[in-house]
Design a protein around this motif. Structure first.
Motif, mmCIF file in Angstrom:
data_model
loop_
_atom_site.group_PDB
_atom_site.id
_atom_site.type_symbol
_atom_site.label_atom_id
_atom_site.label_comp_id
_atom_site.label_asym_id
_atom_site.label_seq_id
_atom_site.Cartn_x
_atom_site.Cartn_y
_atom_site.Cartn_z
ATOM 1 N N TYR A 86 8.562 11.684 2.056
ATOM 2 C CA TYR A 86 6.740 11.891 1.584
ATOM 3 C C TYR A 86 6.914 13.507 1.479
ATOM 4 C CZ TYR A 86 4.939 7.254 2.223
ATOM 5 O OH TYR A 86 4.782 6.155 2.210
ATOM 6 N N LEU A 90 -7.556 6.984 -7.024
ATOM 7 C CA LEU A 90 -6.713 5.753 -7.357
ATOM 8 C C LEU A 90 -7.576 4.841 -8.211
ATOM 9 C CD1 LEU A 90 -5.641 5.355 -3.468
ATOM 10 C CD2 LEU A 90 -4.266 6.073 -5.622
ATOM 11 N N ILE A 91 -8.899 5.200 -8.043
ATOM 12 C CA ILE A 91 -9.763 4.294 -9.036
ATOM 13 C C ILE A 91 -10.687 5.587 -9.661
ATOM 14 C CG2 ILE A 91 -9.615 1.842 -7.883
ATOM 15 C CD1 ILE A 91 -12.228 2.520 -6.523
ATOM 16 N N PHE A 92 -11.460 4.929 -10.852
ATOM 17 C CA PHE A 92 -12.224 6.096 -11.434
ATOM 18 C C PHE A 92 -13.700 5.513 -11.558
ATOM 19 C CE2 PHE A 92 -7.956 5.208 -13.333
ATOM 20 C CZ PHE A 92 -7.397 6.663 -12.801
ATOM 21 N N VAL A 144 1.781 7.431 -1.923
ATOM 22 C CA VAL A 144 2.593 8.190 -2.781
ATOM 23 C C VAL A 144 1.715 8.823 -3.706
ATOM 24 C CG1 VAL A 144 4.199 8.216 -4.707
ATOM 25 C CG2 VAL A 144 4.492 6.733 -2.640
ATOM 26 N N LEU A 145 0.850 7.935 -4.394
ATOM 27 C CA LEU A 145 -0.083 8.855 -5.370
ATOM 28 C C LEU A 145 -1.330 9.721 -4.785
ATOM 29 C CD1 LEU A 145 -0.412 5.976 -8.067
ATOM 30 C CD2 LEU A 145 0.798 8.083 -8.007
ATOM 31 N N SER A 146 -1.532 9.572 -3.476
ATOM 32 C CA SER A 146 -2.354 10.612 -3.000
ATOM 33 C C SER A 146 -1.772 11.951 -2.676
ATOM 34 C CB SER A 146 -3.062 9.888 -1.602
ATOM 35 O OG SER A 146 -1.791 9.917 -0.529
ATOM 36 N N SER A 204 -1.624 4.342 -16.749
ATOM 37 C CA SER A 204 -2.056 5.525 -16.667
ATOM 38 C C SER A 204 -3.689 5.302 -16.253
ATOM 39 C CB SER A 204 -2.004 6.233 -17.864
ATOM 40 O OG SER A 204 -3.032 5.674 -19.119
ATOM 41 N N ARG A 205 -4.311 4.385 -16.524
ATOM 42 C CA ARG A 205 -5.990 4.087 -16.429
ATOM 43 C C ARG A 205 -5.985 2.899 -15.424
ATOM 44 N NH1 ARG A 205 -9.255 8.144 -16.220
ATOM 45 N NH2 ARG A 205 -11.040 6.673 -16.490
ATOM 46 N N LYS A 206 -4.910 2.410 -14.879
ATOM 47 C CA LYS A 206 -4.995 1.297 -13.942
ATOM 48 C C LYS A 206 -5.749 1.506 -12.695
ATOM 49 C CE LYS A 206 -2.444 -2.377 -11.690
ATOM 50 N NZ LYS A 206 -3.183 -3.308 -12.054
ATOM 51 N N GLU A 207 -6.515 0.635 -12.265
ATOM 52 C CA GLU A 207 -7.285 0.873 -11.204
ATOM 53 C C GLU A 207 -6.528 0.389 -9.963
ATOM 54 O OE1 GLU A 207 -11.461 0.784 -11.181
ATOM 55 O OE2 GLU A 207 -10.977 2.321 -12.435
ATOM 56 N N LEU A 208 -6.135 1.018 -8.862
ATOM 57 C CA LEU A 208 -5.290 0.648 -7.770
ATOM 58 C C LEU A 208 -5.945 0.095 -6.711
ATOM 59 C CD1 LEU A 208 -2.763 3.381 -8.267
ATOM 60 C CD2 LEU A 208 -2.482 1.257 -9.134
ATOM 61 N N VAL A 236 1.740 13.757 -6.772
ATOM 62 C CA VAL A 236 2.608 13.009 -7.678
ATOM 63 C C VAL A 236 1.636 12.403 -8.801
ATOM 64 C CG1 VAL A 236 4.217 11.062 -7.939
ATOM 65 C CG2 VAL A 236 4.051 12.495 -5.911
ATOM 66 N N ARG A 237 1.904 12.710 -9.899
ATOM 67 C CA ARG A 237 1.198 12.451 -11.059
ATOM 68 C C ARG A 237 1.885 10.849 -11.558
ATOM 69 N NH1 ARG A 237 -2.603 15.422 -13.316
ATOM 70 N NH2 ARG A 237 -2.045 17.532 -13.091
ATOM 71 N N ARG A 238 0.911 9.986 -12.084
ATOM 72 C CA ARG A 238 1.252 8.514 -12.188
ATOM 73 C C ARG A 238 2.268 8.311 -13.056
ATOM 74 N NH1 ARG A 238 -3.716 4.510 -12.527
ATOM 75 N NH2 ARG A 238 -4.820 5.502 -10.532
ATOM 76 N N LEU A 241 7.824 14.628 -2.092
ATOM 77 C CA LEU A 241 6.854 14.310 -3.020
ATOM 78 C C LEU A 241 6.065 15.455 -2.980
ATOM 79 C CD1 LEU A 241 5.784 10.521 -2.190
ATOM 80 C CD2 LEU A 241 7.296 11.431 -3.827
ATOM 81 N N LYS A 253 0.825 -1.191 0.048
ATOM 82 C CA LYS A 253 -0.120 -0.047 0.067
ATOM 83 C C LYS A 253 0.888 1.257 0.025
ATOM 84 C CE LYS A 253 -3.782 -2.077 2.186
ATOM 85 N NZ LYS A 253 -4.752 -2.330 3.073
ATOM 86 N N ILE A 303 1.976 2.716 -2.331
ATOM 87 C CA ILE A 303 1.682 3.363 -3.703
ATOM 88 C C ILE A 303 0.523 4.203 -3.502
ATOM 89 C CG2 ILE A 303 0.015 1.538 -4.638
ATOM 90 C CD1 ILE A 303 1.102 2.023 -7.363
ATOM 91 N N TYR A 304 -0.402 3.890 -2.498
ATOM 92 C CA TYR A 304 -1.633 4.713 -2.092
ATOM 93 C C TYR A 304 -1.005 6.015 -1.375
ATOM 94 C CZ TYR A 304 -4.301 0.281 -2.946
ATOM 95 O OH TYR A 304 -4.627 -0.767 -3.330
#
Lengths: 280, 324
Positions: free
Chosen positions: B107, B60-62, A102-104, A276-280, A107-109, B110, A97, A99-100
């Motif tokens: 962090y 994270l999801i759409f 970091v991407l929250s 780019s469109r992956k559901e995490l 930071v762009r994918r 980032l 987790k 990745i959650y």
């Protein structure tokens, strides 16, 4: 987001990947084993040659055995490390987790993936340099000349690894476990080394008038054109049979580097598209 | 009070299998409004769609359909919006070989922080979560509570307006839970908005301002605790009850529950006056030990709501099953 902020984020992710990667037990295990094989080959050949031959022939055989073992070790352990690292960095972060978190952040994918890919390449390069350095030292001690041919080979081997790494990395971006990307990485490496056979199949296909034969020939020809030819990066025979400081023969190094970069970029681009469109 | 997070008809559908063609609704037309400066508890059993909603808020999801607005903006993937959100996922991992402050530095980078700015933010967040004393220790040596506080610190690094916390107190011992609760209450008092998804209903009841309970991706109820926890009753603690007295109580709909061999708890039904209940006890020679008013707990509300939703769903499914 400014370019500096963006670059700082990518660099932080790359460094994090590097720091975490070099602590992985599997990587350390592979690396130690390869260094042991490279280092041990010098001793092993000493024992073997004492019992068999003498004089100049002895030294020549001894050197050839060292070269053969070391080139094989670098190639086998190097590709295993490359595939293992490329296949695991993204799926591992999905599993734990990180990745959650970091991407929250802002930071762009694409930045995340660029950082991860750069981190993997740093690890691959460091391992390759370490293994090659030991080989270079062993060879220098034996022959008292700087083995420039080996240096060229190391450079080309990296671009071979870059191709395998980028496509393995792309497959890992679609997976939640590292098993499938690892198997795919090995498949890419093996197939990439067998593309010459596809060319043979393509050339022989016109000999009969069978329709299936022609189709097989066309498929083989198409695959030969699409798949990367990893054999062309291989200087193994030249290392074995030429003098260590001879220049590489029959290879266009700048072309091969460009070839490796193009395939590496294609694999990386594929990873970006898939992620780019992956559901995490 | 302004709305900081708003979802409109938010729906997420997955395909059950590649060949089956069936769809699974993880979230159905979810409408949420979370106001500034409140602690909003987002509750539901496992698989009810809580994490799906949170992941959509974080891009994270759409979403399959519907929309999300955060701080009045629809471009929730933008850096400006993300800078205003701090997220703590459930059971997040922090590398064991790093020190607490190194994790925060990573962090912080980032967010584009560096140099003195980064050091100041790291120091401040460590202070907020009371972890300054352990900043130089490796994560390997941290307890679960300390790891969770470092997790909260990474969420606080950009001094965000909104905090989204997935199970922030799960697995913590009572002391660590209390500490975490205090930190969260302080953050709310500072004006931050907190969205908490949790199964620790007692904890949630102690700190949240508003609650939403979802089941199978659908909103069941939402509101303030005062609005939702309306059911009140009175209980009488008494000495052991004879079978004859028990029969009499049952006739009057007074539920007797054994606490121990010698003690019972009598639940007075709504509509019956306390005087009448005491009178019955006197007639049946039941020795009263205490009388206490009682409000329904969030846990009871949760069980009742989810139970009702589950029964309603089974009721809907029944005719179809019978037809098959």
């Amino acid at each position: 987001m400014s370019a500096t902020t963006s670059a700082r984020g990518v660099w932080a992710i790359a460094m994090y990947t590097w720091r975490e990667g070099i602590r992985k037990k599997t990587l350390i295990g592979f690396l130690l084993l390869s260094l042991l094989v490279i280092f041990g080959s010098t001793f092993m050949t000493a024992f073997m040659t004492q019992a068999t031959v003498s004089g100049n022939i002895e030294t020549e055989v001894e050197t050839k055995i060292i070269k053969d073992i070391c080139v094989s070790a670098i190639s086998i352990f190097g590709i295993l490390i490359t595939i293992f690292m490329s296949a695991s960095v993204v799926p591992n972060e999905m599993e734990n987790k990180v990745i959650y978190t970091v991407l929250s952040k802002p930071v762009r994918r694409y930045q995340y993936l660029l950082g991860k890919f750069a981190g993997v390449q740093l690890i691959v390069i460091a391992n390759l340099v370490l293994m090659s350095l030991l080989f270079i030292i062993a060879l220098y001690i034996k022959e008292q000349v700087v083995p420039t041919l080996l240096m060229w080979s190391t450079l080309l081997t990296y671009f071979q690894f870059l191709i395998v790494s980028s496509f393995t990395f792309a497959i890992s971006c679609t997976s939640t476990s590292s098993v499938l990307p690892t198997i795919s990485g090995l498949f890419i490496y093996i197939t990439g080394n067998l593309t010459e056979y596809l060319n043979d199949v393509s050339n022989r296909s016109g000999t009969t008038e069978s329709g299936i034969d022609a189709i097989i020939g066309q498929v083989a020809s198409m695959l030969y054109k699409i798949l990367p030819n990893l054999r062309s990066f291989d200087l193994r025979n030249q290392i074995l049979y030429l003098a260590p400081n001879d220049p590489p023969a029959d290879v266009q190094i700048p072309n091969l580097i460009l070839y490796g970069l193009l395939y590496g970029f294609a694999g990386y681009l594929l990873a970006q598209v898939l992620f780019s469109r992956k559901e995490l | 009070m302004s709305v900081v997070i708003e979802t409109k008809d938010l729906t997420k559908t997955y395909e059950a299998g590649f060949f089956s063609g069936q769809e699974v609704h993880a979230l159905k037309n979810m409408n949420l409004q979370i106001n500034t400066g409140e602690i909003f508890a987002y509750l539901g059993p496992n698989g009810s769609g809580k994490t799906t909603t949170i992941k959509m808020m974080l891009s994270l999801i759409f979403p399959t359909s519907g929309s999300i607005e955060i701080l009045g903006r629809k471009d929730i993937r933008s850096s400006e919006v993300k800078r205003q959100i701090g997220y703590l996922p459930e059971g997040a991992y922090y590398p064991e070989f790093l020190k607490g402050e190194e994790v925060l530095r990573f962090y912080g980078q980032l967010y584009g922080l560096s140099g003195e700015d980064l050091e100041q933010r790291v120091a401040k967040t460590l202070d907020i979560v009371s972890m300054t004393y352990a900043r130089n220790r490796l994560i390997r040596g941290y307890s679960k509570g300390m790891r969770q506080r470092i997790g909260l610190a990474q969420a606080l690094l950009s001094d965000p307006t909104i905090l989204i916390l997935d199970e922030p107190t799960t697995g913590l011992d009572p002391l660590a839970r209390k500490e975490m609760r205090d930190i969260l209450a302080n953050l709310r008092d500072e004006g931050k908005t907190l969205l908490i998804s949790s199964h620790e209903l007692q904890e949630v009841e102690l700190i949240s301002d508003r609650v939403a309970i979802i089941y199978r991706g659908e909103m069941q109820i939402s509101g303030t605790l005062t609005e939702l926890l309306t059911d009140r009753d009175v209980t009488i603690e008494a000495d052991s009850i004879t079978p004859a007295a028990q029969a009499k109580l049952e006739q009057l709909n007074i539920k007797a529950e054994d606490i121990t061999k010698e003690r019972s708890l009598l639940h007075i039904p709504s509509g019956m006056s306390l005087y009448d209940a005491v009178e019955v006890c006197k007639q049946e020679n039941i020795n009263i030990l205490s009388v206490a008013p009682r409000r329904e707990t969030l846990e009871e509300l949760f069980v009742r709501t989810v139970g009702d939703a589950s029964r309603a769903e089974s009721g809907k499914a029944q005719p179809a099953t019978a037809a098959n």
